[in-house]
Enzyme design. Structure first.
Site, PDB file in Angstrom:
ATOM      1  N   HIS A 117       0.840  -1.188   0.000  1.00  0.00           N
ATOM      2  CA  HIS A 117       0.000   0.000   0.000  1.00  0.00           C
ATOM      3  C   HIS A 117       0.879   1.244   0.000  1.00  0.00           C
ATOM      4  O   HIS A 117       2.089   1.169   0.219  1.00  0.00           O
ATOM      5  CB  HIS A 117      -0.896   0.032   1.245  1.00  0.00           C
ATOM      6  N   ASP A 159       0.764   5.257   1.837  1.00  0.00           N
ATOM      7  CA  ASP A 159       0.094   5.954   2.939  1.00  0.00           C
ATOM      8  C   ASP A 159      -0.629   7.181   2.392  1.00  0.00           C
ATOM      9  O   ASP A 159      -0.035   7.969   1.655  1.00  0.00           O
ATOM     10  CB  ASP A 159       1.112   6.381   3.999  1.00  0.00           C
ATOM     11  N   HIS A 203       4.817   0.150  -0.058  1.00  0.00           N
ATOM     12  CA  HIS A 203       5.571  -0.675   0.872  1.00  0.00           C
ATOM     13  C   HIS A 203       4.686  -1.766   1.445  1.00  0.00           C
ATOM     14  O   HIS A 203       3.457  -1.728   1.316  1.00  0.00           O
ATOM     15  CB  HIS A 203       6.180   0.183   1.994  1.00  0.00           C
ATOM     16  N   ARG A 216       8.069  -8.626  15.475  1.00  0.00           N
ATOM     17  CA  ARG A 216       8.435  -7.274  15.060  1.00  0.00           C
ATOM     18  C   ARG A 216       7.418  -6.307  15.649  1.00  0.00           C
ATOM     19  O   ARG A 216       6.205  -6.532  15.551  1.00  0.00           O
ATOM     20  CB  ARG A 216       8.454  -7.160  13.534  1.00  0.00           C
TER      21      ARG A 216
END
Length: 324
Positions: free
Chosen positions: A195, A197, A252, A262
């Site tokens: 996607h 942002d 990304h 993570r």
């Protein structure tokens, strides 16, 4: 080092996921960094910031609070959800069927979010969690505005705060997200789908676990080496529009890690809902309408983004000339 497309294809056939070590690294304590910032936004829409001045204690305090929260039993965490849009979410992103290998907390940076929702899961009180978030967000917001002002200077825009004032506005529609990606049995499992942002700027910090990837257009996906002491900056769709496509919002995604979890923290700097988004006149060619985008409000674009899938090209609906 620059490789031809053929050379890239050969390397990728041997190593499907490449580490990309060519990410721009920019020292924002240097007042002359503005030209490097502009070039990074033009070439990648993504860069790493060092010498940012944000105290390690602010970062570690919030990370500690986040780990405490995500370590709780699922039934306890779900008391802070479901997200509507703020609150705790698990695997499902948005309302259009996007599923990923993560759990998250989405918070508004304004006073709207009721931290009492976290009372049963934030030890010892929700004030501790709220304080950690507010201290961290205040610091990264200041850094984001510093970067936006350096970018305005680098573009030779007279109004230095032309971008930053939108984020600093009391009505700014900025949000903050804490993501937790548990270890995955499949290292190729999507942790967060591809996607861009939609906001103006995104400030990302994560622990020392790999997973983040960026798309380098014709060259495909490359893994970003983790760095828990630095911040990664994404150009958002709104900034791409305001610069009339000169800056590129970066596509990304996150791949799940099979060995360890993570944790990432992302501040999304957005404009007020009623703010009109359009290319800045000072960046258009004189004497003609060279705008690539129709004018729209942030509310209109945000609504359109939330009605789309993650991987959709959201900006195409607002382009004056659709790509052939």
């Amino acid at each position: 080092m620059v490789l031809s497309q053929e050379e890239f294809d050969v390397v990728r056939s041997i190593t499907p996921t490449l580490l990309f070590h060519g990410i721009p690294v920019i020292d924002i304590s240097n007042p002359d960094s503005k030209s490097c910032l502009v070039k990074a936004c033009e070439d990648f829409g993504f860069f790493k910031v060092i010498n940012h001045g944000i105290p390690t204690q602010l970062i570690s305090n919030l990370e500690s609070q986040a780990i405490k929260f995500f370590s709780l039993p699922l039934c306890e965490k779900e008391k802070s959800g479901p997200p509507n849009p703020f609150g705790y979410g698990n695997k499902s992103i948005g309302r259009n069927g996007d599923i990923s290998w993560l759990e998250y907390l989405l918070l508004t940076t304004g006073p709207e979010f009721d931290y009492e929702k976290l009372a049963s899961v934030s030890a010892p009180t929700p004030e501790n969690f709220r304080g950690a978030v507010n201290d961290y967000v205040s610091a990264v917001k200041k850094m984001a505005c510093r970067i936006l002002e350096l970018l305005a200077e680098g573009l030779s825009i007279d109004e230095k705060n032309v971008f930053s004032k939108l984020v600093m506005d009391k009505q700014s529609d900025s949000v903050f997200r804490l993501n937790h990606y548990p270890p995955s049995p499949d290292k190729n499992l999507i942790g967060f789908g591809e996607h861009t942002d939609p906001q103006i700027i995104s400030v990302l910090r994560s622990n020392n676990t790999s997973g983040l990837q960026i798309s380098l257009r014709e060259y495909g996906w490359f893994s970003v080496p983790p760095d828990q002491d630095s911040f990664f900056i994404n150009v958002g769709d709104s900034l791409q529009v305001m610069t009339n496509g000169r800056f590129k919002s970066v596509k990304h995604r996150v791949l799940a890690n099979s060995d360890k979890s993570r944790v990432s923290m992302i501040y999304f700097g957005g404009p007020p809902l009623n703010e009109k988004i359009a290319p800045l006149p000072s960046l258009l060619m004189e004497g003609e309408d060279s705008s690539l985008y129709k004018e729209f409000t942030w509310f209109e674009y945000k609504k359109s983004a939330y009605e789309s899938r993650l991987a959709d090209n959201r900006l195409c609906l607002f382009e004056k000339f659709a790509a052939s």
